[in-house]
Design an enzyme around this catalytic site. Structure first.
Site, PDB file in Angstrom:
ATOM      1  N   ASP A  64      31.141  39.871  44.862  1.00 25.81           N
ATOM      2  CA  ASP A  64      30.743  38.375  45.320  1.00 25.81           C
ATOM      3  C   ASP A  64      31.345  38.124  46.603  1.00 25.81           C
ATOM      4  O   ASP A  64      30.878  36.952  47.364  1.00 25.81           O
ATOM      5  CB  ASP A  64      30.914  37.470  44.185  1.00 25.81           C
ATOM      6  N   HIS A  65      32.612  38.443  47.056  1.00 26.40           N
ATOM      7  CA  HIS A  65      33.336  38.025  48.398  1.00 26.40           C
ATOM      8  C   HIS A  65      32.676  38.560  49.550  1.00 26.40           C
ATOM      9  O   HIS A  65      32.269  37.829  50.179  1.00 26.40           O
ATOM     10  CB  HIS A  65      34.776  38.422  48.049  1.00 26.40           C
ATOM     11  N   ASP A 119      41.820  36.794  40.867  1.00 25.30           N
ATOM     12  CA  ASP A 119      41.531  35.838  41.599  1.00 25.30           C
ATOM     13  C   ASP A 119      42.182  34.415  41.195  1.00 25.30           C
ATOM     14  O   ASP A 119      42.147  34.190  39.830  1.00 25.30           O
ATOM     15  CB  ASP A 119      39.848  35.891  41.674  1.00 25.30           C
ATOM     16  N   ARG A 379      38.917  24.642  48.846  1.00 26.74           N
ATOM     17  CA  ARG A 379      39.956  24.947  49.762  1.00 26.74           C
ATOM     18  C   ARG A 379      39.620  24.485  51.166  1.00 26.74           C
ATOM     19  O   ARG A 379      38.472  24.955  51.531  1.00 26.74           O
ATOM     20  CB  ARG A 379      40.367  26.374  49.520  1.00 26.74           C
ATOM     21  N   SER A 535      45.527  31.890  47.230  1.00 27.42           N
ATOM     22  CA  SER A 535      44.833  33.002  46.859  1.00 27.42           C
ATOM     23  C   SER A 535      45.669  33.854  46.169  1.00 27.42           C
ATOM     24  O   SER A 535      47.037  33.869  46.240  1.00 27.42           O
ATOM     25  CB  SER A 535      44.088  33.716  47.919  1.00 27.42           C
ATOM     26  N   ARG A 537      45.514  37.214  46.471  1.00 27.30           N
ATOM     27  CA  ARG A 537      45.357  38.566  47.053  1.00 27.30           C
ATOM     28  C   ARG A 537      46.769  39.196  47.290  1.00 27.30           C
ATOM     29  O   ARG A 537      47.730  38.704  47.840  1.00 27.30           O
ATOM     30  CB  ARG A 537      44.637  38.347  48.450  1.00 27.30           C
TER      31      ARG A 537
HETATM   32  C1  MIC Z   1      40.035  32.694  47.615  1.00 22.01           C
HETATM   33  O1  MIC Z   1      39.398  31.599  47.047  1.00 22.01           O
HETATM   34  O2  MIC Z   1      40.969  32.474  48.261  1.00 22.01           O
HETATM   35  C2  MIC Z   1      39.740  33.872  47.241  1.00 22.01           C
HETATM   36  C3  MIC Z   1      39.157  34.674  48.622  1.00 22.01           C
HETATM   37  O3  MIC Z   1      38.951  34.149  46.123  1.00 22.01           O
HETATM   38  C4  MIC Z   1      40.924  34.658  46.718  1.00 22.01           C
HETATM   39  C5  MIC Z   1      40.917  36.183  46.363  1.00 22.01           C
HETATM   40  C6  MIC Z   1      41.083  37.096  47.409  1.00 22.01           C
HETATM   41  O4  MIC Z   1      41.759  36.837  48.454  1.00 22.01           O
HETATM   42  O5  MIC Z   1      40.623  38.018  47.463  1.00 22.01           O
HETATM   43  C7  MIC Z   1      41.652  33.932  45.249  1.00 22.01           C
HETATM   44  O6  MIC Z   1      41.484  32.897  45.139  1.00 22.01           O
HETATM   45  O7  MIC Z   1      42.560  34.724  44.608  1.00 22.01           O
HETATM   46 FE1  SF4 Z   2      34.754  32.649  45.983  1.00 19.02          FE
HETATM   47 FE2  SF4 Z   2      37.473  32.009  46.002  1.00 19.02          FE
HETATM   48 FE3  SF4 Z   2      35.790  30.450  47.226  1.00 19.02          FE
HETATM   49 FE4  SF4 Z   2      35.937  30.725  44.603  1.00 19.02          FE
HETATM   50  S1  SF4 Z   2      37.115  29.896  45.837  1.00 19.02           S
HETATM   51  S2  SF4 Z   2      34.180  30.987  45.882  1.00 19.02           S
HETATM   52  S3  SF4 Z   2      36.320  32.921  44.332  1.00 19.02           S
HETATM   53  S4  SF4 Z   2      36.345  32.793  47.797  1.00 19.02           S
END
Ligand code: MIC
Ligand code: SF4
Length: 644
Positions: A64-65, A119, A379, A535, A537
């Site tokens: 999905d990313h 995540d 975010r 995140s 990650r």
């Molecule tokens: C995000 O919202 O920052 C992400 C991208 O979903 C990350 C995961 C990632 O960096 O792949 C998260 O929230 O953990």
């Molecule tokens: Fe995707 Fe992270 Fe954004 Fe949620 S907050 S939509 S999991 S990138």
């Protein structure tokens, strides 16, 4: 004394430790979730553990990313994930099926279960009474292998909800209010549990929105009881058998209770560039916006989209606004297509995107120079949108829709009577983009296909006894993993390739960081409080480790990033005296002696600043297990040592 709902679920899953806040517990994980951006590493790590088949009750692997497929790398990642899912026994949610948290809520979340996801917004499932926790990929890999998830037992913060939301006030405003009161550090070390008479007034989608953004508070998890609303939702999803009533005991003792009277709230907006910079909409009303983005895992449900479509029906979005709409899942997409809401959105001028994370992490739709963007997302960290000097505001879908119509931030209450959206009695359950794994006999014949960009996971070195290095970078409070290891369209294709992605560490904070790390042969990072928030990650730990970072020395850490550092074999240290931070500068040489022994014994480590002739005491506060992981050189080495 009665138990909180959190304590009840933890007690049922507790295998190691006791419910004493701050001490380490090991819990059994029922369900796991991975997504493509963290998932390739998680599955590579799972493979490195050499376990023949997933042992958790249910594992779902989502894509999905990163859906841009701008070259072969992305498509190769998807194929790797599809073949690992089939080979090792996970359900595969194909690109287009939706954002992991929305799909997990609709199709796979079961009240009372534990869910671990790679995540940070995994707690979205708390809206359905799941104890859902976000973590680094390696922790999820271990849980998929049947291992326990270890964390410090959080305290339970009770949020007593009373009253009911006024027209135009939404679940998003509830969580923005908590961010206003508690800040992005306010939830660290806590699970947030909602109770009280206001709970029954909130739908499952609204509860999920509130739990989702508990991640922005830094909370370990957030959870709602499972009640009649939950039951109605599960019946409509065709999953009544998954329902069970769950609630805290009437005399449950919370560590602290916060009261939120839902009827007293108004529409709120988080200003750039932190989700806790929250003000009433009136304070920013009138500010011109050039972009409105609706969607992301926090606000892309059927309820959210139909409300906005009803508002936009028969109207046109402002000519200077670009508006995008992302349905959270194939389920949501097909429902709005069927009931006409999609047509209303298109007719109003919205740009419809595929069901994915998209603009939320800078995968397209970067805003223009010097303009404001308002988004229903969770975010708004500086630069996350893909534009370095962005100005991203966060608000409810309703407030975003009001801005789309007027071209400026607008109090949605100016629009008269709000639309009424009734809850569906039946949701469709499309399976066309879900692939269920074959049985273990057939699975053994599945070939895992790795593209040339998929590189092995680098492993850490056992902790050294003497560490000497220069301060590579000194950063302030609330540094996010987006600062450490940015996402976005250029960098996301490198998530399966640590040597390549390491070139981007701290790119937006200091473009010379990587070159310096190479020239100085690694070193030490110094930070303020809440270092590594945001995140999950683990690339924000793996890539610095690859560049030779051995120690991160800060005033305080976020939970997930601290664990990721330990799992990677980087020593996370906290100043005993926060004021010691002030005397350090980039370029100082730091020397740590007798590190192994001090970590083993839990004795203070003395960090000598050779350049300034001062010393700082840092008492290692690690559990026995964390010590052993660090001494072994990370969780992979530690787990392998134990399974051989
Ligand atoms: C995000 O919202 O920052 C992400 C991208 O979903 C990350 C995961 C990632 O960096 O792949 C998260 O929230 O953990
Ligand atoms: Fe995707 Fe992270 Fe954004 Fe949620 S907050 S939509 S999991 S990138």
């Amino acid at each position: 004394m009665g138990k909180t709902l959190t304590e009840k679920i933890i007690t049922e899953h507790l295998v190691d430790g006791a419910l004493a806040p701050g001490t380490e517990i090991g819990i059994r994980i029922d369900h796991t979730l991975t997504q493509d951006a963290t998932g390739t590493m998680a599955w590579l790590e799972f493979e490195a553990l050499d376990i023949p088949r997933v042992r958790s009750e249910r594992a779902v692997s989502y894509v999905d990313h990163n859906m841009l497929q701008s070259d072969f790398r992305n498509a190769d990642d998807h194929r790797y994930l599809q073949t690992t899912a089939a080979r090792y026994g996970a359900i595969f949610s194909r690109p287009g099926n939706g954002i992991c948290h929305q799909v997990q809520l609709e199709r796979f979340s079961v009240p009372g279960k534990t869910l671990l996801g790679s995540d940070s917004h995994t707690p979205n499932a708390g809206g359905l009474g799941v104890l859902a926790i976000g973590s680094g990929g390696l922790d999820v890999a271990v849980a998929m292998g049947g291992g326990l998830f270890y964390t410090a037992m959080p305290t339970v913060l009770g949020v007593r909800l009373s009253g009911a939301l006024e027209p135009w006030v939404t679940a998003k405003d509830v969580i923005l209010e908590l961010l206003r009161r508690l800040t992005v550090k306010g939830g660290v070390g806590r699970i947030i549990e909602y109770f009280g008479p206001g709970v029954a007034t909130l739908t499952v989608d609204q509860r999920a929105t509130i739990c989702n953004m508990g991640a922005e508070l830094g909370a370990t998890s957030s959870i709602f009881p499972s009640d009649e609303q939950t039951r109605r939702y599960l019946i409509a999803q065709g999953r009544e058998a998954d329902w069970l009533p769950l609630t805290a005991d009437p005399d449950a003792a919370y560590a602290q209770v916060i009261d939120v009277d839902l009827s007293m709230l108004g529409p709120l907006v988080a200003r750039p560039s932190m989700p806790d910079r929250v003000v009433p909409v009136e304070e920013v009303a009138g500010l011109p916006v050039a972009q409105v983005c609706l969607g992301s895992c926090v606000n892309s449900s059927f309820e959210d989209l139909v409300t906005v479509a009803t508002l936009l029906k028969g109207k046109q979005i402002h000519p200077t606004v670009s508006m995008t709409v992302t349905p959270g899942s194939q389920q949501v997409y097909s429902m709005i297509a069927e009931n006409g809401a999609l047509g209303d959105l298109i007719a109003a001028g919205a740009r419809i995107l595929e069901s994915a994370c998209g603009p939320c992490l800078g995968m397209g739709q970067a805003p223009a120079t010097g303009v404001a963007s308002i988004r229903s997302f969770n975010r708004n960290f500086k630069g996350r949108s893909g534009t370095a000097d962005d100005a991203v505001y966060l608000a409810s879908p309703e407030t975003c829709a009001a801005a789309a119509l007027s071209g400026q931030i607008t109090d949605p209450r100016d629009f008269g009577t709000p639309p009424r959206v009734s809850q569906p009695v039946r949701y469709p359950s499309p399976n066309s983009l879900l692939v269920f794994p074959p049985d273990s006999e057939d699975a053994a014949h599945v070939d895992v296909i790795r593209g040339p960009n998929i590189k092995p996971v680098p492993t850490g070195e056992p902790l050294g006894d003497q560490i000497e290095g220069r301060v590579l970078l000194k950063v302030d409070d609330d540094i996010t993993t987006d600062h450490i290891m940015p996402a976005g369209a250029q960098i996301l294709p490198l998530r399966s390739n640590i040597p390549a992605i390491a070139e981007y560490v701290f790119r937006r904070v200091d473009p010379d960081f990587v070159e310096r790390a190479k020239r100085w042969g690694g070193g030490i990072i110094v930070g303020g409080s809440n270092y590594g928030q945001g995140s999950s990650r683990e690339h924000a730990a793996l890539a610095p480790m690859y560049l030779g970072v051995e120690v991160v020395l800060v005033k305080s850490f976020s939970r997930i990033h601290r664990s990721n550092l330990i799992n990677t074999g980087i020593l996370p240290l906290v100043f005993d005296e926060a004021a010691d931070y002030d005397s350090l500068a980039q370029g100082d040489t730091l020397r740590l002696r007798g590190v192994r022994e001090a970590v083993e014994a839990g004795r203070p480590i003395v960090v000598e600043n050779v350049s300034k002739s001062v010393s700082y005491a840092c008492t290692p506060r690690f559990s026995q297990r964390e010590r052993e992981i660090l001494l072994a050189g990370g969780l992979l080495a530690y787990t392998r040592e134990r399974t051989v």
